[in-house]
Design an enzyme around this catalytic site. Structure first.
Site, PDB file in Angstrom:
ATOM      1  N   ARG A  53      60.425  16.115  31.822  1.00  0.00           N
ATOM      2  CA  ARG A  53      61.071  15.141  30.921  1.00  0.00           C
ATOM      3  C   ARG A  53      61.212  13.793  31.632  1.00  0.00           C
ATOM      4  O   ARG A  53      60.930  13.679  32.834  1.00  0.00           O
ATOM      5  CB  ARG A  53      62.436  15.634  30.437  1.00  0.00           C
ATOM      6  CG  ARG A  53      63.441  15.882  31.539  1.00  0.00           C
ATOM      7  CD  ARG A  53      64.700  16.553  30.970  1.00  0.00           C
ATOM      8  NE  ARG A  53      65.534  17.120  32.012  1.00  0.00           N
ATOM      9  CZ  ARG A  53      66.702  16.599  32.401  1.00  0.00           C
ATOM     10  NH1 ARG A  53      67.161  15.506  31.825  1.00  0.00           N
ATOM     11  NH2 ARG A  53      67.399  17.176  33.348  1.00  0.00           N
ATOM     12  N   GLY A  54      61.627  12.798  30.872  1.00  0.00           N
ATOM     13  CA  GLY A  54      61.967  11.489  31.435  1.00  0.00           C
ATOM     14  C   GLY A  54      60.800  10.799  32.141  1.00  0.00           C
ATOM     15  O   GLY A  54      59.649  10.858  31.710  1.00  0.00           O
ATOM     16  N   ILE A  55      61.122  10.163  33.250  1.00  0.00           N
ATOM     17  CA  ILE A  55      60.136   9.388  34.006  1.00  0.00           C
ATOM     18  C   ILE A  55      59.020  10.298  34.520  1.00  0.00           C
ATOM     19  O   ILE A  55      57.839   9.922  34.513  1.00  0.00           O
ATOM     20  CB  ILE A  55      60.845   8.652  35.174  1.00  0.00           C
ATOM     21  CG1 ILE A  55      61.758   7.549  34.611  1.00  0.00           C
ATOM     22  CG2 ILE A  55      59.833   8.092  36.175  1.00  0.00           C
ATOM     23  CD1 ILE A  55      62.691   6.907  35.635  1.00  0.00           C
ATOM     24  N   ARG A  97      62.556  23.020  35.825  1.00  0.00           N
ATOM     25  CA  ARG A  97      63.610  23.907  36.332  1.00  0.00           C
ATOM     26  C   ARG A  97      64.473  24.338  35.152  1.00  0.00           C
ATOM     27  O   ARG A  97      64.319  25.430  34.644  1.00  0.00           O
ATOM     28  CB  ARG A  97      64.414  23.172  37.409  1.00  0.00           C
ATOM     29  CG  ARG A  97      65.427  24.014  38.138  1.00  0.00           C
ATOM     30  CD  ARG A  97      66.381  23.137  38.904  1.00  0.00           C
ATOM     31  NE  ARG A  97      66.883  22.070  38.026  1.00  0.00           N
ATOM     32  CZ  ARG A  97      68.054  21.499  38.141  1.00  0.00           C
ATOM     33  NH1 ARG A  97      68.859  21.820  39.128  1.00  0.00           N
ATOM     34  NH2 ARG A  97      68.449  20.559  37.303  1.00  0.00           N
ATOM     35  N   VAL A 134      63.731  22.178  43.741  1.00  0.00           N
ATOM     36  CA  VAL A 134      63.468  21.495  45.017  1.00  0.00           C
ATOM     37  C   VAL A 134      64.546  21.776  46.065  1.00  0.00           C
ATOM     38  O   VAL A 134      64.372  21.448  47.240  1.00  0.00           O
ATOM     39  CB  VAL A 134      63.289  19.958  44.862  1.00  0.00           C
ATOM     40  CG1 VAL A 134      62.066  19.626  44.023  1.00  0.00           C
ATOM     41  CG2 VAL A 134      64.548  19.292  44.337  1.00  0.00           C
ATOM     42  N   TYR A 173      74.358   9.060  45.439  1.00  0.00           N
ATOM     43  CA  TYR A 173      73.036   8.819  44.841  1.00  0.00           C
ATOM     44  C   TYR A 173      72.307   7.681  45.572  1.00  0.00           C
ATOM     45  O   TYR A 173      71.129   7.810  45.942  1.00  0.00           O
ATOM     46  CB  TYR A 173      73.242   8.478  43.369  1.00  0.00           C
ATOM     47  CG  TYR A 173      71.988   8.211  42.578  1.00  0.00           C
ATOM     48  CD1 TYR A 173      71.184   9.261  42.138  1.00  0.00           C
ATOM     49  CD2 TYR A 173      71.614   6.915  42.235  1.00  0.00           C
ATOM     50  CE1 TYR A 173      70.032   9.018  41.381  1.00  0.00           C
ATOM     51  CE2 TYR A 173      70.484   6.657  41.482  1.00  0.00           C
ATOM     52  CZ  TYR A 173      69.692   7.708  41.054  1.00  0.00           C
ATOM     53  OH  TYR A 173      68.566   7.468  40.307  1.00  0.00           O
ATOM     54  N   LYS A 187      68.777   7.832  47.645  1.00  0.00           N
ATOM     55  CA  LYS A 187      67.618   7.026  47.240  1.00  0.00           C
ATOM     56  C   LYS A 187      67.205   6.050  48.339  1.00  0.00           C
ATOM     57  O   LYS A 187      66.025   5.730  48.485  1.00  0.00           O
ATOM     58  CB  LYS A 187      67.937   6.277  45.937  1.00  0.00           C
ATOM     59  CG  LYS A 187      68.138   7.207  44.731  1.00  0.00           C
ATOM     60  CD  LYS A 187      66.882   7.986  44.428  1.00  0.00           C
ATOM     61  CE  LYS A 187      66.974   8.825  43.178  1.00  0.00           C
ATOM     62  NZ  LYS A 187      65.741   9.578  42.917  1.00  0.00           N
TER      63      LYS A 187
HETATM   64  P1  NDP Z   1      66.211  12.957  33.906  1.00  0.00           P
HETATM   65  O1  NDP Z   1      67.626  13.320  34.085  1.00  0.00           O
HETATM   66  O2  NDP Z   1      65.632  12.789  32.539  1.00  0.00           O
HETATM   67  O3  NDP Z   1      65.268  13.983  34.703  1.00  0.00           O
HETATM   68  C1  NDP Z   1      65.619  14.490  35.939  1.00  0.00           C
HETATM   69  C2  NDP Z   1      64.476  15.365  36.395  1.00  0.00           C
HETATM   70  O4  NDP Z   1      64.791  15.929  37.678  1.00  0.00           O
HETATM   71  C3  NDP Z   1      64.214  16.538  35.443  1.00  0.00           C
HETATM   72  O5  NDP Z   1      62.825  16.688  35.312  1.00  0.00           O
HETATM   73  C4  NDP Z   1      64.812  17.723  36.210  1.00  0.00           C
HETATM   74  O6  NDP Z   1      64.164  18.954  35.928  1.00  0.00           O
HETATM   75  C5  NDP Z   1      64.536  17.322  37.642  1.00  0.00           C
HETATM   76  N1  NDP Z   1      65.401  18.014  38.600  1.00  0.00           N
HETATM   77  C6  NDP Z   1      66.715  17.826  38.817  1.00  0.00           C
HETATM   78  N2  NDP Z   1      67.158  18.662  39.777  1.00  0.00           N
HETATM   79  C7  NDP Z   1      66.077  19.389  40.180  1.00  0.00           C
HETATM   80  C8  NDP Z   1      65.869  20.424  41.142  1.00  0.00           C
HETATM   81  N3  NDP Z   1      66.870  20.895  41.892  1.00  0.00           N
HETATM   82  N4  NDP Z   1      64.626  20.940  41.276  1.00  0.00           N
HETATM   83  C9  NDP Z   1      63.608  20.490  40.530  1.00  0.00           C
HETATM   84  N5  NDP Z   1      63.724  19.522  39.599  1.00  0.00           N
HETATM   85  C10 NDP Z   1      64.950  18.976  39.419  1.00  0.00           C
HETATM   86  O7  NDP Z   1      66.057  11.634  34.749  1.00  0.00           O
HETATM   87  P2  NDP Z   1      64.998  10.466  34.837  1.00  0.00           P
HETATM   88  O8  NDP Z   1      63.706  10.819  34.226  1.00  0.00           O
HETATM   89  O9  NDP Z   1      65.692   9.251  34.451  1.00  0.00           O
HETATM   90  O10 NDP Z   1      64.842  10.445  36.429  1.00  0.00           O
HETATM   91  C11 NDP Z   1      63.645  10.704  37.133  1.00  0.00           C
HETATM   92  C12 NDP Z   1      63.820  10.098  38.519  1.00  0.00           C
HETATM   93  O11 NDP Z   1      63.955   8.691  38.385  1.00  0.00           O
HETATM   94  C13 NDP Z   1      65.047  10.595  39.249  1.00  0.00           C
HETATM   95  O12 NDP Z   1      64.756  10.773  40.611  1.00  0.00           O
HETATM   96  C14 NDP Z   1      66.035   9.454  39.066  1.00  0.00           C
HETATM   97  O13 NDP Z   1      66.973   9.417  40.099  1.00  0.00           O
HETATM   98  C15 NDP Z   1      65.110   8.266  39.081  1.00  0.00           C
HETATM   99  N6  NDP Z   1      65.629   7.045  38.476  1.00  0.00           N
HETATM  100  C16 NDP Z   1      66.052   7.016  37.163  1.00  0.00           C
HETATM  101  C17 NDP Z   1      66.551   5.838  36.624  1.00  0.00           C
HETATM  102  C18 NDP Z   1      67.036   5.727  35.206  1.00  0.00           C
HETATM  103  O14 NDP Z   1      67.634   4.694  34.859  1.00  0.00           O
HETATM  104  N7  NDP Z   1      66.808   6.710  34.345  1.00  0.00           N
HETATM  105  C19 NDP Z   1      66.636   4.609  37.440  1.00  0.00           C
HETATM  106  C20 NDP Z   1      66.167   4.757  38.776  1.00  0.00           C
HETATM  107  C21 NDP Z   1      65.688   5.937  39.259  1.00  0.00           C
HETATM  108  P3  NDP Z   1      64.774  19.994  34.824  1.00  0.00           P
HETATM  109  O15 NDP Z   1      65.151  19.194  33.623  1.00  0.00           O
HETATM  110  O16 NDP Z   1      63.650  20.940  34.558  1.00  0.00           O
HETATM  111  O17 NDP Z   1      65.935  20.640  35.516  1.00  0.00           O
END
Ligand code: NDP
Length: 234
Positions: free
Chosen positions: A12-14, A34, A49, A140, A144
């Site tokens: 999902r997401g980025i 996950r 992870v 956080y 980062k």
């Molecule tokens: P989301 O909350 O939508 O997604 C987070 C992702 O991290 C999910 O795919 C989730 O997997 C995965 N994840 C979390 N914990 C674990 C774990 N222990 N093992 C494996 N996978 C894990 O966030 P974003 O898409 O926004 O974030 C993606 C990245 O971008 C992150 O690193 C975030 O810190 C970074 N970021 C985001 C920003 C924003 O404004 N949104 C800004 C700057 C950086 P699952 O759902 O399957 O558990």
């Protein structure tokens, strides 16, 4: 010819937007999930992870089904926002364990095959907050910022093997992570962005696509901000 890419945290997401972009670029793409449901259109393997064995098993499955991983994107990340006075040891350690130690586990496992192949792309999704800091996000932001020192050290260790390590630093991006914020908090974040809006995940994915490409072969140890100008001067 496409390469084999693994997006860790790509359900999902980025991460998911990045996986779709890498598919468009012609790569063979796998994602890890996950808690999320795996995406229906991309080969997906379960991975936590925070667990070294789980990372190892995810790589082994991708190696069996596709091939050795040549491009790895670490997008897995969590927040547990609290002011320092309220933040306990667990809040700090858990965020570091996923966001920073998780990236170490993935990069270490990925580097084996990359060193053998004398080609590799390690890409870490950091944050504009890594350089600017943010109240309520000491855990956080530390995790980062840690990714920057980590990627730059890998650049020095692995550069001679034709492996690059780069950091993409997004600003405020519309995903589940920011959907949980209040409208006031979102307005505050928007107000700090010269472009006056949040990023879409595809805009972060475009930068990842570039550093993953052959064209970026001489880019390593870089921090690539994709933040609408919010991080300027940091
Ligand atoms: P989301 O909350 O939508 O997604 C987070 C992702 O991290 C999910 O795919 C989730 O997997 C995965 N994840 C979390 N914990 C674990 C774990 N222990 N093992 C494996 N996978 C894990 O966030 P974003 O898409 O926004 O974030 C993606 C990245 O971008 C992150 O690193 C975030 O810190 C970074 N970021 C985001 C920003 C924003 O404004 N949104 C800004 C700057 C950086 P699952 O759902 O399957 O558990």
């Amino acid at each position: 010819m496409g390469r084999t890419a693994l997006v860790v945290g790509g359900a999902r997401g980025i991460g998911l937007a990045t996986a779709h972009e890498l598919v468009k670029d012609g790569h063979r793409v796998a994602v890890t999930y996950r808690d999320s449901a795996p995406p229906p259109d991309i080969f997906a393997v379960r991975c936590d992870v925070a667990d070294t064995a789980s990372v190892d098993e995810a790589f082994a499955r991708v190696e069996r089904e596709l091939s050795a991983v040549e491009i790895v994107v670490v997008a897995a990340g969590v927040t547990r926002d609290k002011l320092l006075m309220r933040m306990n040891d667990e809040d700090f350690a858990d965020v570091l364990d996923t966001n920073l130690t998780g990236a170490f586990r993935v990069a270490k496992r990925a580097s084996r095959a990359m060193v053998r192949a004398r080609w590799g792309r390690l890409i870490f999704i950091s944050s504009a907050v890594a350089l600017r800091g943010e109240a309520g996000q000491a855990n956080y932001a530390a995790s980062k910022a840690g990714l920057i020192g980590f990627a730059r050290s890998l650049t020095r260790e692995l550069g001679s093997r034709n492996i690059t390590a780069n950091v993409v630093a997004p600003g405020y991006t519309e995903t589940d992570m920011t959907a949980s914020l209040t409208e006031d908090q979102r307005e505050h974040m928007r107000s700090q962005v010269p472009l006056g809006r949040a990023a879409q995940p595809e805009e972060i994915a475009a930068a990842v696509s570039y550093v993953a490409s052959d064209r970026a072969g001489y880019v390593s140890g870089a921090i690539i901000p994709v933040d609408g100008g919010a991080g300027m001067g940091h």
